[in-house]
Design an enzyme around this catalytic site. Structure first.
Site, PDB file in Angstrom:
ATOM      1  N   LYS A 106       0.992  -1.215  -0.029  1.00 49.22           N
ATOM      2  CA  LYS A 106      -0.051   0.122  -0.110  1.00 49.22           C
ATOM      3  C   LYS A 106       0.843   1.301  -0.064  1.00 49.22           C
ATOM      4  O   LYS A 106       1.968   1.223   0.379  1.00 49.22           O
ATOM      5  CB  LYS A 106      -0.706  -0.112   1.177  1.00 49.22           C
ATOM      6  CG  LYS A 106      -2.015  -1.083   1.321  1.00 49.22           C
ATOM      7  CD  LYS A 106      -3.034  -1.028   2.270  1.00 49.22           C
ATOM      8  CE  LYS A 106      -4.027  -2.212   2.190  1.00 49.22           C
ATOM      9  NZ  LYS A 106      -5.259  -1.841   3.113  1.00 49.22           N
TER      10      LYS A 106
ATOM     11  N   TYR B  55     -12.508  -2.353  -4.047  1.00 46.75           N
ATOM     12  CA  TYR B  55     -12.904  -2.181  -2.832  1.00 46.75           C
ATOM     13  C   TYR B  55     -14.319  -2.243  -2.760  1.00 46.75           C
ATOM     14  O   TYR B  55     -14.839  -1.990  -1.934  1.00 46.75           O
ATOM     15  CB  TYR B  55     -12.455  -1.278  -1.963  1.00 46.75           C
ATOM     16  CG  TYR B  55     -11.058  -1.554  -1.569  1.00 46.75           C
ATOM     17  CD1 TYR B  55     -10.514  -2.558  -0.828  1.00 46.75           C
ATOM     18  CD2 TYR B  55      -9.889  -0.813  -1.776  1.00 46.75           C
ATOM     19  CE1 TYR B  55      -9.425  -2.976  -0.198  1.00 46.75           C
ATOM     20  CE2 TYR B  55      -8.483  -1.039  -1.193  1.00 46.75           C
ATOM     21  CZ  TYR B  55      -8.377  -2.315  -0.526  1.00 46.75           C
ATOM     22  OH  TYR B  55      -7.165  -2.362  -0.012  1.00 46.75           O
TER      23      TYR B  55
ATOM     24  N   ASN C   8      -2.081   0.224   6.749  1.00 51.41           N
ATOM     25  CA  ASN C   8      -1.863  -1.006   7.155  1.00 51.41           C
ATOM     26  C   ASN C   8      -0.776  -1.782   6.435  1.00 51.41           C
ATOM     27  O   ASN C   8      -1.091  -3.011   6.370  1.00 51.41           O
ATOM     28  CB  ASN C   8      -2.832  -1.843   7.862  1.00 51.41           C
ATOM     29  CG  ASN C   8      -3.879  -2.246   6.841  1.00 51.41           C
ATOM     30  OD1 ASN C   8      -3.703  -1.769   5.501  1.00 51.41           O
ATOM     31  ND2 ASN C   8      -4.860  -3.152   6.861  1.00 51.41           N
TER      32      ASN C   8
ATOM     33  N   HIS D 247      -2.330  -5.303   1.493  1.00 52.99           N
ATOM     34  CA  HIS D 247      -3.584  -6.198   1.313  1.00 52.99           C
ATOM     35  C   HIS D 247      -3.324  -7.416   1.108  1.00 52.99           C
ATOM     36  O   HIS D 247      -2.232  -7.627   0.169  1.00 52.99           O
ATOM     37  CB  HIS D 247      -4.464  -5.407   0.440  1.00 52.99           C
ATOM     38  CG  HIS D 247      -5.552  -6.140  -0.216  1.00 52.99           C
ATOM     39  ND1 HIS D 247      -6.664  -6.184   0.523  1.00 52.99           N
ATOM     40  CD2 HIS D 247      -5.661  -6.927  -1.105  1.00 52.99           C
ATOM     41  CE1 HIS D 247      -7.321  -7.024  -0.131  1.00 52.99           C
ATOM     42  NE2 HIS D 247      -6.770  -7.453  -1.129  1.00 52.99           N
TER      43      HIS D 247
ATOM     44  N   GLU E   5      -9.366 -10.668  -7.748  1.00 48.79           N
ATOM     45  CA  GLU E   5      -8.683  -9.723  -7.363  1.00 48.79           C
ATOM     46  C   GLU E   5      -7.498  -9.738  -8.521  1.00 48.79           C
ATOM     47  O   GLU E   5      -7.053  -8.713  -9.018  1.00 48.79           O
ATOM     48  CB  GLU E   5      -8.008  -9.601  -5.850  1.00 48.79           C
ATOM     49  CG  GLU E   5      -8.941  -9.182  -4.872  1.00 48.79           C
ATOM     50  CD  GLU E   5      -8.778  -9.354  -3.595  1.00 48.79           C
ATOM     51  OE1 GLU E   5      -9.656  -9.135  -2.619  1.00 48.79           O
ATOM     52  OE2 GLU E   5      -7.510  -9.840  -3.152  1.00 48.79           O
TER      53      GLU E   5
HETATM   54  P1  CMP Z   1      -7.533  -4.223   3.384  1.00 48.13           P
HETATM   55  O1  CMP Z   1      -7.232  -5.758   3.288  1.00 48.13           O
HETATM   56  O2  CMP Z   1      -6.983  -3.692   2.294  1.00 48.13           O
HETATM   57  O3  CMP Z   1      -9.381  -4.346   3.003  1.00 48.13           O
HETATM   58  C1  CMP Z   1      -9.881  -3.189   3.364  1.00 48.13           C
HETATM   59  C2  CMP Z   1      -9.497  -2.220   4.259  1.00 48.13           C
HETATM   60  O4  CMP Z   1     -10.060  -1.364   4.877  1.00 48.13           O
HETATM   61  C3  CMP Z   1      -8.327  -2.876   5.301  1.00 48.13           C
HETATM   62  O5  CMP Z   1      -7.401  -3.448   4.703  1.00 48.13           O
HETATM   63  C4  CMP Z   1      -8.155  -1.698   6.257  1.00 48.13           C
HETATM   64  O6  CMP Z   1      -6.803  -1.171   5.802  1.00 48.13           O
HETATM   65  C5  CMP Z   1      -9.224  -0.844   5.775  1.00 48.13           C
HETATM   66  N1  CMP Z   1     -10.129  -0.631   7.095  1.00 48.13           N
HETATM   67  C6  CMP Z   1     -10.227   0.500   7.640  1.00 48.13           C
HETATM   68  N2  CMP Z   1     -11.194   0.185   8.922  1.00 48.13           N
HETATM   69  C7  CMP Z   1     -11.506  -0.956   8.805  1.00 48.13           C
HETATM   70  C8  CMP Z   1     -12.222  -1.719   9.578  1.00 48.13           C
HETATM   71  N3  CMP Z   1     -13.173  -1.344  10.655  1.00 48.13           N
HETATM   72  N4  CMP Z   1     -12.371  -2.860   9.102  1.00 48.13           N
HETATM   73  C9  CMP Z   1     -11.788  -3.712   8.217  1.00 48.13           C
HETATM   74  N5  CMP Z   1     -11.169  -2.956   7.426  1.00 48.13           N
HETATM   75  C10 CMP Z   1     -10.898  -1.503   7.745  1.00 48.13           C
END
Ligand code: CMP
Length: 142
Positions: free
Chosen positions: A10, A50, A113, A116, A127
């Protein structure tokens, strides 16, 4: 079984110059990078990727973050690749991620974070197809 999964480094991790460190974790765990590219996602690309989160309160912040800078998208191949990649990444929220995982070591928050990864074989297939054609996959199985 030999599987493929989809992964994104990311914008936060690209900005922190962590592409190589993250790729090394995949390789050390026996996963092969069989396709990869750097992209700066458009809003449309991020929203489409998403789409399942469209109704979630964090959707707009997620799309803004994912379009804030370049990402690396890659396909990882190996035994049990979906589960193995999830183990390497750690929990979505770095506060819950086990020591030694990518999120524990490199992520600042649940929003930023670092990585992904697909959560299941079906989402992996979807994906991968969202970002790569079959001809772009330099898989050992074809
Ligand atoms: P990712 O695996 O990329 O999928 C969706 C993203 O939304 C997740 O990682 C997080 O970085 C972001 N996100 C932010 N808030 C939340 C939440 N409460 N629950 C899950 N994903 C979240």
């Amino acid at each position: 079984a030999l599987e493929r999964t989809f992964s994104i480094v990311k914008p936060d991790a690209v900005a922190k110059n962590l592409i190589g460190a993250i790729y090394s974790r995949f390789e050390a765990a026996g996963l092969r990078i069989v396709a990869a590219k750097m992209l700066h996602l458009s809003r449309e690309q991020a929203e489409g990727f998403y789409a399942e989160h469209k109704e979630r309160p964090f959707f707009n912040a997620l799309v803004s973050f994912m379009t804030s800078g370049p990402v690396m998208v890659q396909v990882l191949e190996g035994e049990d690749a979906v589960r193995k990649n999830r183990e390497i990444m750690g929990a979505t929220n770095p506060k819950d991620a086990l020591a030694g995982t990518l999120r524990a070591d490199f992520a600042a928050s649940i929003d930023e974070n670092a990585v992904h990864g697909s959560d299941a074989a079906a989402s992996a297939a979807r994906e991968i197809a969202y970002f790569f054609t079959d001809a772009e996959l330099c898989s050992r199985t074809r």
